[in-house]
Design an enzyme around this catalytic site. Structure first.
Site, PDB file in Angstrom:
ATOM      1  N   GLY A 163      24.396  42.308  28.219  1.00  0.00           N
ATOM      2  CA  GLY A 163      24.657  40.999  28.841  1.00  0.00           C
ATOM      3  C   GLY A 163      24.336  41.056  30.319  1.00  0.00           C
TER       4      GLY A 163
ATOM      5  N   TYR B 176      38.429  31.033  24.734  1.00  0.00           N
ATOM      6  CA  TYR B 176      37.988  32.132  25.611  1.00  0.00           C
ATOM      7  C   TYR B 176      39.190  33.011  25.984  1.00  0.00           C
ATOM      8  CZ  TYR B 176      36.230  34.209  30.015  1.00  0.00           C
ATOM      9  OH  TYR B 176      35.868  35.051  31.037  1.00  0.00           O
TER      10      TYR B 176
HETATM   11  C1  AKB Z   1      35.598  30.938  33.598  1.00  0.00           C
HETATM   12  O1  AKB Z   1      35.816  30.018  34.404  1.00  0.00           O
HETATM   13  O2  AKB Z   1      35.564  30.781  32.365  1.00  0.00           O
HETATM   14  C2  AKB Z   1      35.390  32.334  34.139  1.00  0.00           C
HETATM   15  C3  AKB Z   1      36.648  33.106  34.166  1.00  0.00           C
HETATM   16  C4  AKB Z   1      37.705  32.798  35.149  1.00  0.00           C
HETATM   17  O3  AKB Z   1      36.814  34.000  33.390  1.00  0.00           O
HETATM   18  N1  AKB Z   1      34.821  32.262  35.449  1.00  0.00           N
END
Ligand code: AKB
Length: 342
Positions: free
Chosen positions: A9, A142
């Site tokens: 990556g 995430y």
């Molecule tokens: C995001 O905004 O998703 C990233 C993070 C804070 O992991 N920059």
């Protein structure tokens, strides 16, 4: 001991600058960059291999070919894009990590860097001076994948002795490569648009404080953590890093000190606001300070000055980046780039 490093990556925001730093430290011949697509340009002596972290067989061939002593796994889908493609985000962020961990065990590759994020915290985590250990209830896919990843890396360290090291990165601010698909991206876009148009519309509201960090500090932190003696590391999930916390209003004020005509406005109703509201406003990083002597260098004033100076002197580079971002709908608005790396 001679180190051979593979960065997976490597074309993303952090990977491209980490690759430069690692090539300077270990020599170009010892650092192999890799991504699903080749980079825009390669310099003489740079070694690049196309690889998809979800293709375990190809990944195994890559590891057998170069016999790395260290792997940096930076391939991931970030918070904003992840909300558009939750299954893909989970697949890339979890199965990419599992492939690397399992191959590391199978092939005896001991040292790995894997990034986590402030996104591991959630609505019930303390918002101010968020400690290393507290309630963690992330509500973005995430954040859920990063928290699961943290549990996995600690497990692989305990069960198989892998020397995995990790940082919970705050939003990273840089001028060489644009970020892709994050909630903190406004703090990079603002500089590009301030110079190109003298104005910026923030997709986060004016008082949304978030932890951020200048790229040079992020790269130095990563290398310092990787260099730290293993016996000093008391955290095998992922280290909090505080960086600097500021709101869109505060960064706009700082930009105005250098570009007095800069005009800031705010767009309502962007879905990234809900993600930002679930994250800490500031972070406590006492473990990083104690265990590997971490110290931040760039404050908001320093990074604003560095960003504007560097973007001014490298105009061609950022005009190209801005065009690319426009094409890929990266500016304020509900659409984000669909496939990105940390
Ligand atoms: C995001 O905004 O998703 C990233 C993070 C804070 O992991 N920059």
């Amino acid at each position: 001991m001679k180190e051979t490093i593979i960065i997976l990556g490597a074309n993303g925001q952090i990977g491209s600058e980490l690759a430069l730093a690692l090539r300077n430290k270990f020599g170009k011949e010892n650092v192999i960059t890799s991504d699903i697509r080749p980079p825009q340009q390669l310099e003489e002596g740079d070694i690049f291999e196309t690889a998809n972290v979800l293709d375990k067989n190809l990944l195994k061939e890559l590891f057998l070919k170069y016999k790395p002593t260290q792997i940096y796994l930076l391939a991931a889908m970030l918070s904003a894009t992840g909300e558009q493609y939750p299954q893909k985000a989970w697949d890339l962020n979890m199965n990419g990590l599992l492939n690397v961990l399992d191959l590391a065990v199978e092939l005896g590759i001991k040292k790995i860097f894997w990034p986590s994020s402030i996104a591991v915290f959630g609505p019930h985590s303390p918002k101010i001076d968020t400690p290393q250990y507290c309630v963690m209830d992330p509500n973005s896919i995430y954040g859920i994948s990063k928290l699961s990843g943290e549990r996995l890396v600690e497990y692989y360290h305990a069960k198989y002795g892998l020397d995995i090291r990790s940082i919970r990165y705050p939003g990273i601010i840089s001028w060489k490569t644009a970020p892709g698909g994050g909630t903190t991206d406004y703090a990079v876009h603002i500089f590009f648009e301030a110079l190109a148009k003298g104005a910026y519309t923030s997709f986060l509201s004016e008082n949304t404080a978030l932890p951020m960090m200048y790229m040079d500090d992020a790269v130095r932190a990563t290398i310092e953590l990787m260099d730290a003696p293993a016996e000093n590391l008391t955290i095998r999930s992922s280290y909090n890093l505080a960086g600097i916390s500021f709101t869109p209003t505060e960064i706009a004020q700082e930009i105005k000190k250098i570009l007095p005509n800069f005009d800031m406005s705010y767009a309502d109703g962007d879905p990234r606001q809900a993600i930002a509201d679930s994250w800490p406003k500031s972070i406590n990083d006492e473990y990083a300070q104690k265990d590997w002597n971490w110290k931040l260098e760039y404050n908001l004033e320093d990074l604003t000055r560095e960003m504007i100076e560097n973007l001014k002197t490298n105009k061609q580079q950022w005009v190209e980046l801005l065009n690319l971002e426009r094409k890929e709908n990266l500016s304020a608005g509900p659409k984000w780039r669909s496939n990105s790396h940390v």
